[in-house]
Write an enzyme that holds these catalytic residues in place. Structure first.
Site, PDB file in Angstrom:
ATOM      1  N   ARG A   1      62.044 -74.529 -36.599  1.00 21.60           N
ATOM      2  CA  ARG A   1      60.900 -75.198 -35.970  1.00 21.60           C
ATOM      3  C   ARG A   1      60.067 -75.966 -36.998  1.00 21.60           C
ATOM      4  O   ARG A   1      59.551 -77.032 -36.710  1.00 21.60           O
ATOM      5  CB  ARG A   1      60.052 -74.179 -35.206  1.00 21.60           C
ATOM      6  CG  ARG A   1      60.665 -73.818 -33.861  1.00 21.60           C
ATOM      7  CD  ARG A   1      59.975 -72.630 -33.205  1.00 21.60           C
ATOM      8  NE  ARG A   1      60.295 -71.378 -33.888  1.00 21.60           N
ATOM      9  CZ  ARG A   1      59.414 -70.437 -34.189  1.00 21.60           C
ATOM     10  NH1 ARG A   1      58.151 -70.587 -33.861  1.00 21.60           N
ATOM     11  NH2 ARG A   1      59.798 -69.341 -34.805  1.00 21.60           N
TER      12      ARG A   1
ATOM     13  N   HIS B   1      59.925 -61.294 -33.198  1.00 18.26           N
ATOM     14  CA  HIS B   1      60.148 -62.666 -33.643  1.00 18.26           C
ATOM     15  C   HIS B   1      60.592 -63.472 -32.430  1.00 18.26           C
ATOM     16  O   HIS B   1      61.455 -63.031 -31.680  1.00 18.26           O
ATOM     17  CB  HIS B   1      61.215 -62.686 -34.739  1.00 18.26           C
ATOM     18  CG  HIS B   1      61.288 -63.987 -35.474  1.00 18.26           C
ATOM     19  ND1 HIS B   1      61.764 -65.131 -34.890  1.00 18.26           N
ATOM     20  CD2 HIS B   1      60.950 -64.324 -36.729  1.00 18.26           C
ATOM     21  CE1 HIS B   1      61.701 -66.125 -35.776  1.00 18.26           C
ATOM     22  NE2 HIS B   1      61.212 -65.655 -36.904  1.00 18.26           N
TER      23      HIS B   1
END
Lengths: 246, 635
Positions: free
Chosen positions: B269, B249
């Site tokens: 994000r 990740h």
């Protein structure tokens, strides 16, 4: 040489011990270490037999609750530095039977949960090719009470539960309110008996320790107070109104 | 021999995360008697850590969404290495599974008109993730957990016993699957609290054990993720598919060290968070790969406009699939543009119209996590983030429709199964993966049992004796090595040699190191926790047994990573940086070899069904497929 701090850990091995004892471990005092990091250091480097529960390290699984310097805390979110200079006392959660070392038996809570019917109750089942509508405002009514991670800190903090193990307890009542206040639910009448019983909300003396202890801001004490009002109104209605209009 | 408890079930589900619970619910609804075996307490499974949401093309926020768009996104995210049938079933059935969960009482954030809200996420063309704040996994577990409790009330009403048809064996660990000839006949386990052994006799076993993160040093995974299901399947004669694909990740916490690897959700994000290097540059614009050209914004202005007007602008490259973002961060740090603690900056400061209050509202757990664990206020300061081992795409080779492994009676679902996510998983696809294939595994196991009729396999004594001897061995050995030492070395080695960027020499070294570690693992010993062989709640003993599993999956990952001479998704080879259409046709299959090690073979990928191929533009297909595989008119 890094600074050291002492963890004074409660040990209990039922095969050997009649009473819990304590054992001191010297561990590095690092700014960024939580008590859980200290316990993991002990297990990995000093004593591989120390038993305790933990999982996520991020305060969401609710496994690592223990009594730290007398207070119920998630050990992953309690920093060594905030407990300095030590020794830091690490004990199992209070108000629960101890299985071994820092591991407690929480079966009592797991058995109480179903009593409050913690699921959406509908007069008719929904079909699954659709969804219930629920506005953000309706969601806000109960969202706070859904944050519970079953960490048991509130039971450990509760002075009523300490004396009366039949008390339904903070998390279970907050969970009942999570469903009672959910606009999709039609089951509050079904939950009323168990909540209004002697072991339900009326046992609570509103000390509020549960809300102080809760690491997720669920406010079980608020849930209980609110339900006391609801229950009082219901019994008042039952007394004053003819059956049909209730 | 030690006293061993015996229990009979129709279906044994190993693992109590979202996949296991959904599978168990299905088998119970089909009228079977089910055991759920859980390494941790009921309700604490790793699924609770899933933050972002559950991807399902319900079209609540953008009505252009449908299963075909979701299918395309999933295949692109996995770089076309996905088992396309699984990706198809997943995209088609995910909305039903989310609605079902909602009907069972799950709480979701809502749109203004009261529908389930959906959020943007990397690799998803439309807002698609049903979510509640950033604790969606917890809600999924609570809802399925309480569904099970509700079913137990029905069973109590009908049979006088809450556990008549579904019982949760909490804090119980399976160490071996048991076989009668070729067939599964049960599982061998110990109960953590007492250390006592239990034999579960059952014709069908569903593996739902999750991932392998604890084989790596820096990981978002918790202690349970030791590759148990992967290893159990192999030891029972099953096969593992494409184990080289491990998802790092892109945004794990890099500081402080005690929480290194902990996840920073991709929602940051999706909710306007941007990545910057130490020069203050939004570097992701430099890392849009060819296959995604024309799908991502090339200027900050356009990227920023997209959040409010997604129909007329391209999305910012911070939302590229995870493998792309992880590699980009790795490159920036290597180039000397990293943060003081070796990551990059992720910031939401001044990015949300509602200011600090909106940040706290949209990302409550992140705000809390950074405040509590790193003393960083994300409304005022940037976060420092870097790649962390998060998920394994590889797993038990299964039939797409039924989740059946090649061993009769064995099923696998969720992270421990392979194929669905190809070479890289999109965020949000795992929670719906659990639900879609959890249900299918439950059905598959029931159908299998029906097909057996009255002819159920018994458990041979020799199987039980061998399993018990294996489990006791670390306690009976004396003067062997400390399991914690061996574990730390394995993790460090995997991080150093089989991590995010790989090369031949290092992978060869890794295999040599694994050879030596294998010897050491077979020689670890632990002292009893109490007099007379006490093994109740014995963490050292548990780790000693888990090591076998971690070692096996590590060897599969290293072997497959050495074999695959290309870079694709979660597998990046420094010495073979390009993606190869020839390699796309190859599945790498691991199985146990005669000497207890791992053997590997190539298996051709089944060509995609024509009606699914037609969902893609030919220009896009050319980026992934060989000339032979393209539809006629394109050639």
């Amino acid at each position: 040489m890094a600074d050291l701090i002492t963890l004074r850990v409660t040990r209990y091995r039922p095969e050997n011990d009649t009473e819990p004892t304590t054992q001191d471990y010297e561990i590095p005092l690092r700014k960024e270490w939580a008590v859980l990091d200290g316990l993991n250091h002990i297990k990995d480097h000093l004593d591989g037999t120390l038993s305790y529960r933990w999982s996520c390290r991020m305060g969401i699984c609710g496994s690592c609750g223990m009594t730290v310097n007398g207070e119920p805390r998630l050990t992953c979110a309690t920093f060594l530095e905030d407990c300095a200079p030590g020794p830091i006392r690490v004990e199992p959660l209070r108000n629960f039977p101890v299985i071994r070392d820092l591991v407690v038996e929480i079966g009592d809570f797991m058995r109480k949960l179903p009593q409050v019917k913690p699921w959406v109750i509908r007069e008719e089942e929904a079909s699954i090719d659709s969804e219930y509508l629920q506005t953000p405002a309706e969601l806000d009514q109960y969202k706070q009470f859904s944050m519970c991670i079953n960490c048991m800190l509130c039971y450990s903090a509760c002075p009523v539960y300490a004396l009366d193990k039949d008390f339904l307890g903070p998390a279970a009542i907050a969970l009942a309110q999570r469903y009672n206040l959910d606009s999709r639910d039609q089951g509050s009448a079904e939950r009323m008996d168990v909540l209004s019983a002697a072991e339900g909300i009326w046992s609570c003396t509103f000390v509020g320790e549960c809300t102080t202890a809760c690491p997720k801001g669920v406010d079980p004490a608020g849930a209980i107070q609110r339900y006391k009002f609801t229950a009082a109104m219901e019994s008042l209605k039952a007394f004053l109104l003819p059956r049909g209009t209730r | 021999m030690t006293e061993i408890e015996r229990q009979q079930y129709d279906v044994v589900v190993i693992g109590a995360g979202g996949a296991g619970l959904r599978a168990a619910i299905e088998a119970r609804l089909q009228g079977k008697k089910v055991a759920i075996i859980s390494k941790s307490l009921f309700g604490k499974a790793h699924t609770v850590m899933a933050e972002g949401g559950a991807a399902a093309a319900m079209g609540n926020v953008n009505s252009n969404d449908n299963w075909m768009v979701h299918f395309r996104d999933t295949m692109r995210g996995g770089k076309f290495l996905n088992n396309w049938r699984m990706a198809e079933l997943h995209a088609k059935e995910a909305p039903d599974r989310v609605w079902e969960l909602e009907a069972w009482g799950a709480l979701f954030d809502r749109t203004k008109d009261g529908k389930i809200s959906q959020r943007n996420f990397g690799g998803h063309e439309y807002p698609r993730l049903a979510h509640v704040g950033d604790r969606t996994g917890l809600e999924l577990i609570r809802t399925t957990q309480q569904k099970i409790v509700a079913l137990q009330q029905e069973d109590h009403r009908d049979h006088g016993d809450y556990e008549a048809r579904i019982k949760v064996w909490a804090e119980t660990t399976v160490t071996r699957l048991l076989k009668n000839g070729e067939q599964i006949c049960g599982a061998f386990a110990y109960v953590r609290e007492t250390g006592k052994f239990v034999v579960f006799e059952a014709p069908a076993v569903i593996l739902a054990t999750g991932g392998i993160g604890k084989t790596f040093k820096v990981t978002s995974n918790s202690w349970e993720y030791t590759g148990d299901g992967h290893a159990l399947a192999m030891l029972a004669g099953g096969t593992l598919l494409n184990m080289e694909f491990v998802q790092f990740h892109p945004t794990g916490m890099v500081w402080p060290p005690s929480v290194k690897g902990l996840l920073v959700t991709e929602s940051v994000r999706g909710d306007r968070g941007v990545l910057k290097n130490s020069d203050g540059k939004r570097f992701m614009f430099d890392y849009i790969p060819d296959v995604f050209k024309d799908k991502y914004a090339t200027t900050e202005e356009e990227g920023d406009r997209w959040y409010d007007d997604p129909d007329h602008n391209l999305r910012p490259p911070e939302l590229l699939p995870r493998d792309e973002v992880a590699r980009a961060i790795n490159s920036e740090v290597k180039a000397g543009r990293g943060t003081p603690h070796g990551g990059v900056y992720l910031t939401v400061v001044d990015r949300m119209p509602g200011g600090a209050a909106e940040i706290v509202k949209r990302l409550p757990s992140m705000h809390h996590q950074f405040k509590e664990l790193a003393d960083v206020d994300i409304t005022k300061e940037p976060m420092e983030v870097g790649p962390t081992c998060h998920y394994v795409m590889g797993g038990v080779e299964v039939d797409a429709d039924t989740a059946a492994a090649i061993v009769p009676g064995l099923f696998a679902v969720g992270e421990c199964s392979g194929g669905m996510h190809g070479s890289n998983r999109l965020g949000g696809n795992s929670l719906t993966d659990l639900l879609v294939f959890g249900r299918r595994a439950g059905l598959g196991a029931c159908e299998y049992i029906e097909s057996l009729g009255a002819d159920l396999p018994s458990v041979p004594d020799a199987e039980v004796e061998a399993a018990a001897a294996e489990a006791l061995a670390p306690l009976e050995r004396e003067g062997g090595e400390n399991p914690y030492t061996v574990h730390h070395e394995l993790q460090q080695m995997m991080n150093d040699l089989v991590g995010i960027i790989r090369k031949e020499e290092e992978l060869a070294l890794a295999l040599e190191a694994l050879e030596k570690l294998r010897e050491r693992v077979s020689n670890v010993s632990v002292a009893p926790v109490a007099a007379s062989g006490g093994r109740g709640y014995h963490p050292g003993w548990h780790l000693a047994l888990d090591l076998r599993n971690m070692l096996l999956v590590s060897e599969c990952i290293a072997r497959a990573a050495l074999e695959r001479q290309e870079s694709r998704g979660g597998h990046t080879r420094d010495d073979y940086p390009a993606m190869s259409a020839e390699w796309r046709k190859v599945n790498l299959i691991c199985r146990l070899s005669g000497d207890g090690g791992v053997s590997l073979k190539h298996q051709p990928m089944e060509p995609m069904r024509a009606d699914l191929i037609e969902l893609f533009e030919n220009d896009e297909l050319k980026k992934y497929l060989t000339a032979d595989e393209l539809p006629e008119e394109t050639k």
